[in-house]
Design a protein around this motif. Structure first.
Motif, PDB file in Angstrom:
ATOM      1  N   GLY A 213      37.715  44.045  33.470  1.00 19.53           N
ATOM      2  CA  GLY A 213      36.950  43.453  34.553  1.00 19.53           C
ATOM      3  C   GLY A 213      36.635  44.450  35.654  1.00 19.53           C
ATOM      4  N   SER A 214      35.949  43.945  36.669  1.00 21.57           N
ATOM      5  CA  SER A 214      35.569  44.778  37.812  1.00 21.57           C
ATOM      6  C   SER A 214      36.391  44.384  39.032  1.00 21.57           C
ATOM      7  CB  SER A 214      34.074  44.592  38.111  1.00 21.57           C
ATOM      8  OG  SER A 214      33.805  43.245  38.475  1.00 21.57           O
ATOM      9  N   ILE A 215      36.292  45.190  40.077  1.00 17.41           N
ATOM     10  CA  ILE A 215      36.813  44.843  41.387  1.00 17.41           C
ATOM     11  C   ILE A 215      35.673  45.016  42.385  1.00 17.41           C
ATOM     12  CG2 ILE A 215      39.248  45.323  40.928  1.00 17.41           C
ATOM     13  CD1 ILE A 215      38.886  48.095  42.013  1.00 17.41           C
ATOM     14  N   TYR A 216      35.910  44.666  43.621  1.00 14.17           N
ATOM     15  CA  TYR A 216      34.821  44.589  44.600  1.00 14.17           C
ATOM     16  C   TYR A 216      34.043  45.895  44.703  1.00 14.17           C
ATOM     17  CZ  TYR A 216      32.386  43.148  48.839  1.00 14.17           C
ATOM     18  OH  TYR A 216      31.418  42.817  49.751  1.00 14.17           O
ATOM     19  N   HIS A 217      34.754  47.003  44.901  1.00 21.04           N
ATOM     20  CA  HIS A 217      34.022  48.255  45.135  1.00 21.04           C
ATOM     21  C   HIS A 217      33.424  48.815  43.844  1.00 21.04           C
ATOM     22  CE1 HIS A 217      37.957  50.185  44.060  1.00 21.04           C
ATOM     23  NE2 HIS A 217      37.168  51.093  43.526  1.00 21.04           N
ATOM     24  N   SER A 218      33.997  48.518  42.666  1.00 25.07           N
ATOM     25  CA  SER A 218      33.382  49.016  41.433  1.00 25.07           C
ATOM     26  C   SER A 218      32.065  48.294  41.167  1.00 25.07           C
ATOM     27  CB  SER A 218      34.341  48.856  40.250  1.00 25.07           C
ATOM     28  OG  SER A 218      34.564  47.497  39.927  1.00 25.07           O
ATOM     29  N   ASP A 219      31.996  47.009  41.474  1.00 30.70           N
ATOM     30  CA  ASP A 219      30.732  46.290  41.345  1.00 30.70           C
ATOM     31  C   ASP A 219      29.698  46.806  42.337  1.00 30.70           C
ATOM     32  OD1 ASP A 219      30.685  44.529  39.216  1.00 30.70           O
ATOM     33  OD2 ASP A 219      31.758  42.950  40.277  1.00 30.70           O
TER      34      ASP A 219
END
Length: 458
Positions: A213-219
């Motif tokens: 999955g992603s996290i806020y800053h990777s998105d």
């Protein structure tokens, strides 16, 4: 733990040896075969008594800059959504593109610009090599996080060769029109990668599910890639087209198609969400489907309305694909598509090819006038009817799918070789497998990695 030092030693040697071997071989081939073309060679250009302002560089280089930015910045950051795979997403994009630019120059040169015993290069060959890099990076998206750098380099070497052959068959032998690459770039790259992913299927990939999955800053980083791709896509589609009205029309059609796909993506993402909230995965990817779907037809007389309709349809199909079809693709067909390239490039690419069939079949001398020669030269010269051109366009789609599928199978068998250092099932989507990471990130990952190494060996 005895396997770990041996694995580390193999990894330490495999990538450097492969990089150096490929670079030395490429340099030798360049020395033997590659020469400047008549617009780049000092003696040939000045012998023709041309004005410097007439050089192709000044007309094509701005488009090349935009395409180059898309390849290295757009694709790289678009794939940086994985929470612990940002270094690899951007870094391996950099590595693959740098290799492909050289290898594609040779492959495409032998097929398209080889005469008098040499390949002749200029700004057009730079643009074409970037297009090939785009196809390879699309395939990379399908296997992102599940392959090592040595595997990716071998994938690129094989894919570039097949890309060049497929492009030559479509454009030179069949007379297919595909300026923005709905078939040659997007469809080929997507289905090569999807078939490759199927051959490399990992039934135990659930062990790395927590990193997928992603996290806020990777998105947020991935959204930067989306914006770069969205802004420059009109240049991508129009870069190889005929200067003048053809290039102008291509950029305009792409511009409208992208805007429509963005609105349909926002609409469908909110509707598909149970609580009406937007999904960043949809926005990052499906909003770009408008650029893919008009790749074949954007230089044709698609009309602004046709561009809007095509973009809206592509955004809708792509968003619904991410929401509903991606889980089925893995559970029923055993295709683990990390980036969802089937939804962004595969389905919109096929739709774009079919749209090209339709628009080619409707081509008339009245609609195009003297411009028919630059868009459909075989129709203008009465060697084909519009219906015949449409049939060749459809044949081009089937040929592309065949080359992509065969290439994906061959690539998958090649990448399954045990010495190529694929990451274990429990350590996919993890930068620390191949990169020195900052200490705080290393400390966070070290515990899980040690535990997973023991599980893998057991």
């Amino acid at each position: 733990m005895a396997g770990s030092p041996r694995r580390a030693a193999g990894r330490r040697l495999l990538l450097p040896l492969l990089c150096l071997l490929v670079q030395v071989a490429t340099a030798i081939l360049f020395a033997v075969f590659v020469r400047y073309n008549h617009e780049t060679d000092a003696a040939l250009w000045h012998w023709g008594n041309h004005s410097n302002a007439d050089n192709e560089f000044y007309f094509r280089y701005p488009s090349f800059q935009d395409v180059h930015t898309m390849v290295f910045v757009g694709f790289g950051f678009l794939m940086a959504f994985l929470q612990r795979y940002g270094f690899s997403s951007v870094g391996f994009t950099f590595l693959l593109a740098a290799l492909v630019l050289q290898w594609a120059t040779l492959v495409q040169g032998f097929l398209h610009s080889f005469h008098d015993g040499h390949i002749h290069v200029g700004v057009d060959s730079m643009i074409n090599a970037d297009f090939c890099a785009g196809a390879v990076l699309i395939s990379f998206g399908a296997v992102l996080g599940k392959t090592g750098p040595a595997q990716l380099l071998l994938m690129a070497l094989l894919e570039v060769a097949l890309f060049g052959i497929n492009e030559f068959v479509l454009l030179s032998l069949l007379g297919v029109r595909d300026a923005g690459g709905s078939m040659t770039i997007h469809t080929f790259g997507a289905y090569f990668g999807l078939v490759l992913s199927r051959v490399l299927y990992r039934p135990q990939l659930e062990k790395s599910k927590h990193r997928q999955g992603s996290i806020y800053h990777s998105d947020l980083f991935a959204m930067i890639g989306t914006i770069f791709l969205w802004i420059f896509w009109p240049s991508f589609n129009s870069a190889p087209t005929t200067l003048g009205d053809g290039q102008h029309r291509t950029a305009l059609n792409t511009y409208y198609s992208l805007s429509a796909s963005t609105l349909s993506t926002f609409a469908l993402s909110a509707l598909a969400g149970g609580d009406g909230r937007l999904d960043m995965v949809h926005i990052q990817n499906a909003a770009l489907a408008g650029g893919v779907v008009v790749g074949t037809s954007s230089e044709m007389m698609l009309t602004p309305f046709g561009a809007l309709a095509a973009g809206f349809l592509a955004g809708t199909v792509s968003t619904l694909g991410y929401k509903f079809f991606t889980p089925v693709l893995e559970s029923k067909f055993k295709v683990q598509d990390t980036c969802g390239v089937h939804n962004l490039h595969g389905m919109p690419g096929v739709l774009g090819a079919l749209l090209g069939v339709l628009v080619a079949g409707l081509a008339t001398h009245e609609a195009y006038g003297d411009g028919l020669q630059s868009v459909f030269p075989l129709i203008a010269e009465a060697q084909r009817s519009a219906r015949s051109q449409a049939m060749y366009q459809l044949l081009g789609l089937f040929v592309t799918l065949m080359f992509a599928s065969v290439g994906g199978i061959l690539g998958g068998l090649l990448l399954r070789l045990p010495f190529l250092d694929a990451p274990p099932d429990s350590q996919c989507y993890e930068d620390q497998m191949y990169w020195e990471v900052p200490q705080d990130e290393a400390d966070e990952a070290q515990g899980p990695l040690r535990t997973e190494e023991l599980d893998t060996q057991a």
